[in-house]
Design an enzyme around this catalytic site. Structure first.
Site, short mmCIF file in Angstrom:
data_model
loop_
_atom_site.label_atom_id
_atom_site.label_comp_id
_atom_site.label_asym_id
_atom_site.label_seq_id
_atom_site.Cartn_x
_atom_site.Cartn_y
_atom_site.Cartn_z
N HIS A 62 46.83 14.79 -32.80
CA HIS A 62 46.17 15.93 -33.44
C HIS A 62 44.75 16.14 -32.91
O HIS A 62 43.88 16.60 -33.64
CB HIS A 62 46.09 15.72 -34.96
CG HIS A 62 47.40 15.80 -35.67
ND1 HIS A 62 48.35 14.81 -35.61
CD2 HIS A 62 47.94 16.76 -36.46
CE1 HIS A 62 49.39 15.14 -36.35
NE2 HIS A 62 49.18 16.31 -36.87
N GLU A 71 58.79 25.09 -34.30
CA GLU A 71 57.85 25.69 -33.35
C GLU A 71 58.54 26.48 -32.26
O GLU A 71 58.05 27.53 -31.83
CB GLU A 71 56.96 24.61 -32.75
CG GLU A 71 55.80 24.18 -33.64
CD GLU A 71 56.20 23.22 -34.76
OE1 GLU A 71 57.35 22.73 -34.74
OE2 GLU A 71 55.37 22.96 -35.65
#
Ligand SMILES: Cc1ncc(C[n+]2csc(CCOP(=O)(O)OP(=O)(O)O)c2C)c(N)n1
Ligand SMILES: Cc1ncc(C[n+]2csc(CCOP(=O)(O)OP(=O)(O)O)c2C)c(N)n1
Ligand SMILES: [Mg+2]
Ligand SMILES: [Mg+2]
Lengths: 334, 325, 334, 325
Positions: free
Chosen positions: D128, D59
Site C-alpha cells: 500500500h 479491479e
C-alpha cells in the site's frame, strides 16, 4: 444434543481461551492505535473470533493458513506467540517479520501461517498452491484460505476454487462473511444472498455456517478438513458473522447505524460461548475470569516486549529483498 | 556441444533440473502438449502430469499457486506463453511473488521461475508482440533474464531454476526456433554476468535478447564502414552486470543502447541513465538509444517494421554516436 | 413442432446464408494462410457457425457484441462486410482496422462489433460496460459477450458475471463450448462438466444449448436477449459445439484423434441445418447451391478487394495512438 | 481562489465535469461513501447511484466496464484507491484501454480516467505504498499525470476528464489532505505543460507529485547554502513537456531528477536519458537521480525512511551535482 457429546471439554475451553486472547489482543491494539503508539493502520478481528478459533482448532500445527488484511486473529489462532505479533505491529526488529511487514503482513511460516495479505482474496491461490505442494510431497497437510464477503467477488476467488476443485486439492475456503467490505454492504455488490451457492460452480460442497458459534465453525471446519485431508477436495464455508468495529481503527462508520451494530451484539461469539459453557457446566465464573485475566497479562507482556524492543536499523533496509548469498542490488554491484 | 534450438535448450535445462531435484515442477497452459512454442516438449512423458501441470486459463492463479508451492517446499517453473498474459497476473507477480520474502522479514524464499515469450514474431499484433522487461526490472524483488542464444538459454534457465528468488525468464519469440551449439550435460550461466560478444574500440553497443542478434549483424556492417563496435549482450538485466558495461564505455567513450521494447521509459533509459551518471566524464558523445516507437505493435508488416527496430536502426544509431550523421 | 412454427422461412434461410458465408470465408482464409498470403496467425470459426449466426439473428443492428481471438464468424454475423474483414487479415489500409489489428482484432463499431480480442475472456467486462452504458443512456441496447470453454476459468468471467447480475444489466454471456482450449480438453482444467451451472453463482439463468442447431441457438438467444432488453438481467448460455479445425491454422492437432473429429462431423451445423430446411420444404437443391455459389463469389470479391488494396504507409504508424488533436508523442514534442 | 485540500479539489473538478456533461460517471469501491481518501465525497448526494457506482472488489472489471462504457458513449472515471490494486487490472489497462484506439484503427476513442493513490503514507507497508508511474509511462496509449498541489489537482483532473484518451491520474496519499488555494469555477491545466516553480541559475531540479513539495523545501535550504535551483514540477508525465526541461537544463547545465518511486528503471531514468541525449553538450556535470532504494516499501518507520527519499536527499543530490560532495 449437548455440547459435550460433540466436543471434549478441553477443546471447548481451549477455543474459549483462544477467542478471549484474540479479543483482548485486538482491544489493546485498538487502544494503542488510538493513542498513536502504532504506525500504519490496523484492522481488528473483534466479533469474528469464533471463526479463527473454531477453524484453526480443526487444524494440525503443520497445516497451512493464508490470511487477509484482518489477520491478527488468524495468527493467534494458528499458534503464533503474541509478543512477535505485537512487536510487528510496532514495527520492531523483534516482530514476526522483523518490522518489515506490520499489521497487514503478519506471518510465521514455522506454524503454517503463510501470511496476512493486504490484497483482498490474495491468499486463496497461495493456499491452493500450498495444498498442491502438500499433495505432491505426500504430507497430507491441509490449507485453509480465509477471505471476506468482499473478496468473494474478486476474480482470484474463481480461479482458485476452479483449480483446487479440478485437482481435488486439500483446501478449505473460509469466507468470513461479516456483511461489509470496507464501507459497502455486500448486498450492494454481490449477485447472490447466500454466498455458499458459489460452491456449485465448482462442483464442491458449500455450507453456510453460523460463524459466531464456535461449535458450528469447528465442526464444519473439521468435516471439510477431514475431506480435504483424505483427497476429497475443497469445500467452501460461508461463515456468517459481523464486524463489531469499524473497517479499520479510526473508521467513522458513517455507512451503518449504531443501532445495527448494537442489534448484533446479542450474537457476540464470546458472550454466547461463555453462556453455553456455563449452561453446560463446563465453566464457572472464577475460571472464566481467570482466562480473561491471563489473556490481559499475556497481552500486557506482549506490549512490554514490543515497547522495549529496538527498531530495525535503517541500514538494514535492503536486506532480504533477495535471498542470502544470492542477494544482489539491482545494479549487480555490492 | 550439440546443435539445438533455443526452445530445445530450455527443455534440456528443465529436464536436467527436474532430474536433479524432484521439487521442480512446471505449471502452465497446454504444457503437457509442449506449450505454445515447444518449450516444454516431451517433459510430460518423462515426468508425468504431477510434475507437468496443465493449468486452466487463469494466469493469476498460475502465479499464486506458484507462490504457494514455492514457499512450501517446491520449486515451480510457471509459464505464461505470451508475455502480455503476465498482465493478468501482475498482482500475484508484484504484490506477492516479489514482496513475499521482504515483507515477511526474510522468513521464506520464493524459488519460482516465470517464463514468458516476448517480442514481435510475424505480425502477432498489439496483444501478442510486446516486450515488457521494463516493467519487471523496475520492481524490486524480481530478477530478470533475457538470453539471446541457445547456450545462454540453457545456462540461464538452469541458474534461474537453481536460484532461490523469483526470476522472470524472457524468451523472445523470434529466436525460440533459432539453433546454435549448446553444451551437453549441466551448463550454468550465472545471473548477473554479461557477455562481451565482440571487442571494439570505437563504441560500445549494450543490448540483450533478440537485439543482440541484430547487433551482431549491425557490427559486421559497421566494420565494413571502418567502425569497430564492442558488443555487450547483458543476458541478465537484474542483477545487472554494470561493471562490464561501464568499463567498456569508459574505454570507448561512446554507447548505443538497444532493445526491442518501447524506447520511452524502457530498460534502455535505465542503462543510459546509469552509464551517464557513472562515467559521465568518459563520454565523448551523447548516448543513443534504439527502441520501439511509442505505439502498440501494429499488425500490418510495413507498420510493424516502422515501429520495431532491427539491425538498420542500430547501424544508424552507431553512426550517430560516432558523429557521422 | 415443425421449424416453421417457431421461425419464419426468411429467417431460417438468412441464418443459413450467414452460416455459409462464414464457412466459405473461413475455408478461404485457411487456404490463404497456408499459401502464405496472410501475415500473423488465424483462428477459424469452422464448425461453430450456428452460434454466431443464431445469436446475432436475435440482435438488432445497434446491439453490441464483444468477441474473441476466433472472431471472424462473429464479425460476419453481426453485419460487417467481408471486404474490410479480409483486407484486415491481409494487413491492408482498407481493412476494418486499417491493418492495425489483423485477425485477432477485427472490429466495426458502426455495427456494434466492439472487437475481436486476443485476451481470453477479455470481452466480458467490456460487454458489461457497454450494457451499463446502454442502460444509462436509456437505449435498450443489449450486449452479447462471446467467450470459450477455456475463458470460463478466467477471473474476469467471474467478475463480469457478478457485476452484470448485481446490476441486472442487459448482457448475454455466450460460452462457445467447443471442448478445447488450444490443445487442452476442458475436462482437464474445469471443475464442472455442465458449464451452465456456473450461472447459479450469480443467481441468473444458465442454459445448456445444442450449439450446432441454429434453431436452438437462435431461440435461446432470443429469450435471453428479450430478458436483457426488458431489464431482467443477464443470462449464461453454454452452447455446446466442436471445433473442426485446429486451434489455429497450422496446428498439428496432436492432442486429439482424427477419429474424434470425424465422429463429430455428423453434427456439422450447416449440414444439419440444410437437412432440416430441406426436410421442412424450405430449401431445394438449386437455391442451396446458389447460396454457396453466392458466398464463394462474395468471398472472392473480398479477396480481390484485399489483394488490390494498398498496405498502410510505414510513416503512418504513429497515428491513432492517441485521439486526433490531442495526439502527442510521449515526449510532448511533435 | 478558495483554500481547500487536494482531495476536495478533485471532488470540485469531478462535480464540475459531471454537471457540465452527463456522460461523466464515476466507478469505484466504496465511492458513494466518499472513497478511501474522501476523493468522491458528496458526489452521490448530487448525482445519485446511477452516476456514482459502487463497484465490487473486482479491479479487472472496474477497468473493463470503464472501457466498455467509454467506447459506447460515456466518459467514466474509474477509481482504484491504492495504486497497487491497478496491478489486478493491468491486463484491462494495458491490453484493452491503452490499445483499443490504435488496434482498431482509430475507430474509437477511450475517454477514461483511472484515478489511483500512490506513495508512502505513514507506514502502509509493502502493498500500500508504491509509486508505479514508471509502469504506466512506458506503455503507449496511456497518458499519465501526477499533480502536486490542490490547484493543479483540480485543473489536471478537469483536463483528464475532458480528454478523449485514457489518462492515469496519480494522487499521492501524503498530499491528498494538504490544503492550498484553488481557482473557483472552471479551471483547466492542460496535459503536457510543466510548471516552473522557481527560477534559478545553478541547477535544475525536475520532479513531480509529492516530491515537488520536498523539492520546494530543498530549494530553500539550498538558497541558504548559496545555491539557486530552478524547480520544474512536471505535473504531466505523458505527454511530457520536455521542452521546458531542456531549455532550463541547457541554461543551468546541471540537473537533479527526483521522484518517490524506485530509482532503478523509474521515470527518472527516462528523464535523465532524454536530457542526456538531447542536451549532452550543455551538461556541466553528470545528472543525479533521487528515488527510492530498490526494496519493497518496509513498514517500520526507520526502514521506510531509509528506503524512501525526501528533501534531504534532494539537497544532497543538488550538492553532488554542484560538485560539493
Ligand atoms: C485487491 C484489493 N482491492 C481493494 C482493497 C482495499 N480493501 C481493503 S479491505 C477491503 C474490504 C474487504 O472486504 P472483505 O473481503 O469483506 O473483508 P473484511 O474487511 O470485511 O474482513 C478493501 C476493498 C484491497 N486491499 N485489495
Ligand atoms: C489471457 C490469455 N491467456 C492465454 C491466451 C492464449 N490462448 C489463446 S486462445 C486460448 C484458448 C482459448 O480457449 P477457449 O476460450 O475455449 O476458446 P477457443 O479457442 O476454443 O475458441 C489460449 C489459452 C490468451 N490469448 N489470453
Ligand atoms: Mg467483509
Ligand atoms: Mg474452446
Amino acid at each position: 444434543m449437548s455440547l459435550t457429546e460433540t466436543m471434549s471439554p478441553g477443546l471447548a475451553l481451549s477455543i474459549h481461551r483462544t477467542m478471549v486472547r484474540i479479543r483482548v489482543f485486538e482491544s489493546r491494539v485498538e487502544q494503542l492505535f488510538k493513542a498513536g503508539e502504532l504506525p500504519g493502520f490496523v484492522h481488528t478481528y473483534i466479533g469474528q473470533e469464533a471463526i479463527a478459533a473454531g477453524v484453526c482448532s480443526a487444524l494440525n500445527r503443520d497445516d497451512y493458513i493464508t490470511s487477509t488484511h484482518r489477520g491478527h486473529g488468524h495468527a493467534i489462532a494458528k499458534g503464533m506467540e503474541l509478543g512477535p505479533i505485537m512487536a510487528e505491529l510496532y514495527g520492531k526488529e523483534t516482530g514476526a517479520c522483523r518490522g518489515r511487514g506490520g499489521s497487514m503482513h503478519v506471518a510465521d511460516f514455522s506454524v503454517g501461517m503463510l501470511g496476512a495479505n493486504g490484497i483482498v482474496a490474495g491468499g486463496l491461490g497461495i493456499a491452493a498452491g500450498a495444498a498442491l505442494s502438500a499433495r505432491y510431497r505426500g504430507t497430507r497437510q491441509v490449507a485453509v484460505g480465509f477471505f471476506g464477503d468482499g473478496g468473494i467477488n474478486k476474480g482470484t476467488f474463481h480461479e482458485a476454487l476452479n483449480f483446487a476443485a479440478t485437482h481435488r486439492l486439500g483446501v478449505v475456503f473460509v469466507c468470513e462473511n461479516n456483511q461489509y467490505a470496507q464501507f459497502t454492504s455486500r448486498l450492494r455488490t454481490t449477485a447472490v444472498e447466500d454466498l455458499s451457492v458459489r460452491a456449485s460452480a465448482y462442483g464442491i460442497p458449500g455450507v453456510t455456517v453460523d460463524g459466531n458459534d464456535p461449535s458450528a465453525t469447528y465442526h464444519e471446519a473439521l468435516e471439510a478438513v477431514a475431506r480435504a485431508r483424505e483427497g476429497g477436495g475443497p469445500t467452501l464455508l460461508n461463515m456468517e458473522t459481523y464486524r463489531f468495529g469499524g473497517h479499520y481503527v479510526g473508521d467513522a462508520e458513517v455507512y451503518r447505524e449504531s443501532a445495527e451494530v448494537e442489534a448484533r451484539r446479542w450474537a457476540d461469539p464470546i458472550v454466547r460461548w461463555e453462556r453455553t459453557l456455563t449452561d453446560e457446566g463446563l465453566m464457572k465464573d472464577g475460571p472464566r475470569e481467570a482466562v480473561w485475566a491471563e489473556a490481559a497479562e499475556e497481552v500486557s507482556a506482549a506490549v512490554r516486549f514490543a515497547e522495549t524492543s529496538p527498531y530495525p536499523e535503517g541500514g538494514t533496509a535492503l536486506e532480504d529483498v533477495f535471498t542470502g548469498a544470492t542477494a544482489v542490488p539491482a545494479t549487480g554491484r555490492a | 556441444m550439440r546443435r539445438m534450438s533455443f526452445g530445445q535448450a530450455t527443455v534440456d535445462a528443465t529436464r536436467f533440473a527436474m532430474r536433479e531435484d524432484d521439487r521442480v515442477v512446471v505449471l502452465g497452459e497446454d504444457i503437457s502438449w509442449g506449450g505454445n512454442f515447444g518449450q516444454f516438449r516431451g517433459l510430460v512423458d518423462e515426468f508425468g502430469h504431477d510434475r507437468v501441470i496443465d493449468m486452466p486459463i487463469s494466469e493469476a492463479i498460475i502465479m499464486a499457486v506458484g507462490v504457494g508451492a514455492a514457499v512450501t517446499g517446491l520449486r515451480p517453473v510457471a509459464s505464461m506463453s505470451f508475455v502480455e498474459f503476465t498482465l493478468g497476473a501482475m498482482d500475484e507477480i508484484v504484490n506477492q511473488a516479489a514482496k513475499f520474502r521482504y515483507m515477511f522479514g526474510g522468513q521464506v524464499s520464493v524459488p519460482l521461475v516465470l517464463r514468458a515469450s516476448d517480442g514481435v514474431l510475424r505480425s502477432s499484433a498489439g496483444q501478442h508482440s510486446s516486450s515488457l522487461e521494463g516493467l519487471f526490472t523496475h520492481l524490486p524483488g524480481l530478477k530478470v533474464v533475457a538470453p539471446s542464444n541457445p547456450a545462454d538459454a540453457k545456462g540461464l534457465l538452469r541458474a534461474a531454476i537453481a536460484d532461490d528468488d523469483p526470476v522472470v525468464y524472457l524468451e523472445n519469440k523470434r529466436i525460440t526456433a533459432k539453433r546454435g551449439p549448446v553444451p551437453v550435460g549441466d551448463h550454468v550461466v550465472p545471473l548477473g554476468s554479461a557477455a562481451v560478444r565482440r571487442r571494439g574500440t570505437d563504441l560500445t553497443i549494450v543490448t540483450y535478447s533478440v537485439m543482440a542478434l541484430h547487433a551482431e549483424k549491425a557490427c559486421s556492417e559497421l566494420t565494413g564502414m571502418g567502425i569497430e563496435a564492442e558488443l555487450i549482450d547483458l543476458r541478465s538485466l537484474v542483477p545487472l552486470d554494470l561493471d562490464t558495461v561501464l568499463s567498456s564505455v569508459a574505454r570507448t567513450g561512446r554507447v548505443v543502447v538497444a532493445h526491442e521494447a518501447w524506447e520511452f521509459g524502457g530498460f534502455g533509459a535505465e542503462l543510459v541513465a546509469a552509464i551517464t551518471v557513472e562515467v559521465f566524464d568518459r563520454l565523448r558523445a551523447a548516448p543513443v538509444r534504439v527502441g520501439a516507437a511509442q505505439a502498440p505493435i501494429p499488425f500490418s508488416p510495413p507498420l510493424e517494421g516502422a515501429v520495431v527496430p532491427g539491425a538498420d536502426e542500430i547501424v544508424a544509431a552507431a553512426r550517430e554516436v560516432m558523429g557521422l550523421i
